[in-house]
Design a protein around this motif. Sequence first.
Motif, PDB file in Angstrom:
ATOM      1  N   THR A  92      43.101   1.620  -2.707  1.00  0.00           N
ATOM      2  CA  THR A  92      41.525   2.301  -3.933  1.00  0.00           C
ATOM      3  C   THR A  92      40.026   1.916  -3.254  1.00  0.00           C
ATOM      4  OG1 THR A  92      41.474  -0.640  -4.365  1.00  0.00           O
ATOM      5  CG2 THR A  92      42.646   1.014  -6.122  1.00  0.00           C
ATOM      6  N   ASP A 150      37.540   0.703  -6.330  1.00  0.00           N
ATOM      7  CA  ASP A 150      38.356   0.433  -8.202  1.00  0.00           C
ATOM      8  C   ASP A 150      38.620   1.612  -8.415  1.00  0.00           C
ATOM      9  OD1 ASP A 150      38.552  -2.785  -7.995  1.00  0.00           O
ATOM     10  OD2 ASP A 150      36.268  -1.812  -8.896  1.00  0.00           O
ATOM     11  N   LYS A 151      39.469   2.933  -6.975  1.00  0.00           N
ATOM     12  CA  LYS A 151      40.026   4.226  -7.504  1.00  0.00           C
ATOM     13  C   LYS A 151      40.648   4.467  -6.742  1.00  0.00           C
ATOM     14  CE  LYS A 151      34.717   6.082  -8.573  1.00  0.00           C
ATOM     15  NZ  LYS A 151      34.382   4.511  -9.425  1.00  0.00           N
ATOM     16  N   LYS A 152      41.793   4.543  -7.129  1.00  0.00           N
ATOM     17  CA  LYS A 152      42.730   4.914  -6.653  1.00  0.00           C
ATOM     18  C   LYS A 152      42.723   6.341  -5.872  1.00  0.00           C
ATOM     19  CE  LYS A 152      46.855   2.711  -8.393  1.00  0.00           C
ATOM     20  NZ  LYS A 152      48.229   2.623  -8.723  1.00  0.00           N
ATOM     21  N   LYS A 184      44.821  12.047  -5.832  1.00  0.00           N
ATOM     22  CA  LYS A 184      43.945  12.072  -6.343  1.00  0.00           C
ATOM     23  C   LYS A 184      43.202  13.657  -5.660  1.00  0.00           C
ATOM     24  CE  LYS A 184      44.762   8.697  -8.549  1.00  0.00           C
ATOM     25  NZ  LYS A 184      45.518   8.601 -10.335  1.00  0.00           N
ATOM     26  N   ILE A 234      38.032  12.272  -7.011  1.00  0.00           N
ATOM     27  CA  ILE A 234      37.137  11.881  -6.309  1.00  0.00           C
ATOM     28  C   ILE A 234      35.634  11.576  -5.042  1.00  0.00           C
ATOM     29  CG2 ILE A 234      38.101  10.212  -4.222  1.00  0.00           C
ATOM     30  CD1 ILE A 234      39.139   9.696  -6.742  1.00  0.00           C
ATOM     31  N   ALA A 288      33.077  11.127  -7.280  1.00  0.00           N
ATOM     32  CA  ALA A 288      33.508   9.756  -8.516  1.00  0.00           C
ATOM     33  C   ALA A 288      32.662   8.576  -7.333  1.00  0.00           C
ATOM     34  CB  ALA A 288      34.293   9.510  -8.722  1.00  0.00           C
TER      35      ALA A 288
END
Length: 142
Positions: free
Chosen positions: A71, A74-76, A80, A85, A88
């Motif tokens: 991550t 806090d983003k896997k 993806k 991503i 984000a």
Amino acid sequence: MIINLKNGVDQLLFGMKQNHVEAIYGKPDKQYKDEDGNVICLYNQQKWSLTFYEEEDFRLGYIICSHADATILDKKVIGKNIDEIKQALPFKSWTKEDFDTTENHFNESNWLILQSEYNDIIRVEIGAIINDKDEFDWKFKA
């Protein structure tokens, strides 16, 4: 598995020596030297490639991670969509480099590379930051 930009991954900190890493994670599954004399350690369970720089007294200076639970903020990220991503994340400056089937998306301020294939992220690479004095900003203090 948290990728701590500018610092390291999980419990790894840039500037650690191999014995510090082995005290936490054990011996690597594979180890070799590259053409520059750097020591590369592979950890299969963590899906890491760790580079200890020969010219820096074999300090940990580069990490490649392809673990599914990696991550960033806090983003896997593994598996993806690269564009989703990148949008984000709060970093707006990206340089893209094309290879045969992969693309590297590089953010210099965080020394971060998101490598994608078929528009999905397959691995994350982070490196130790170089400070204003043109020296590595080691995070591990022995």
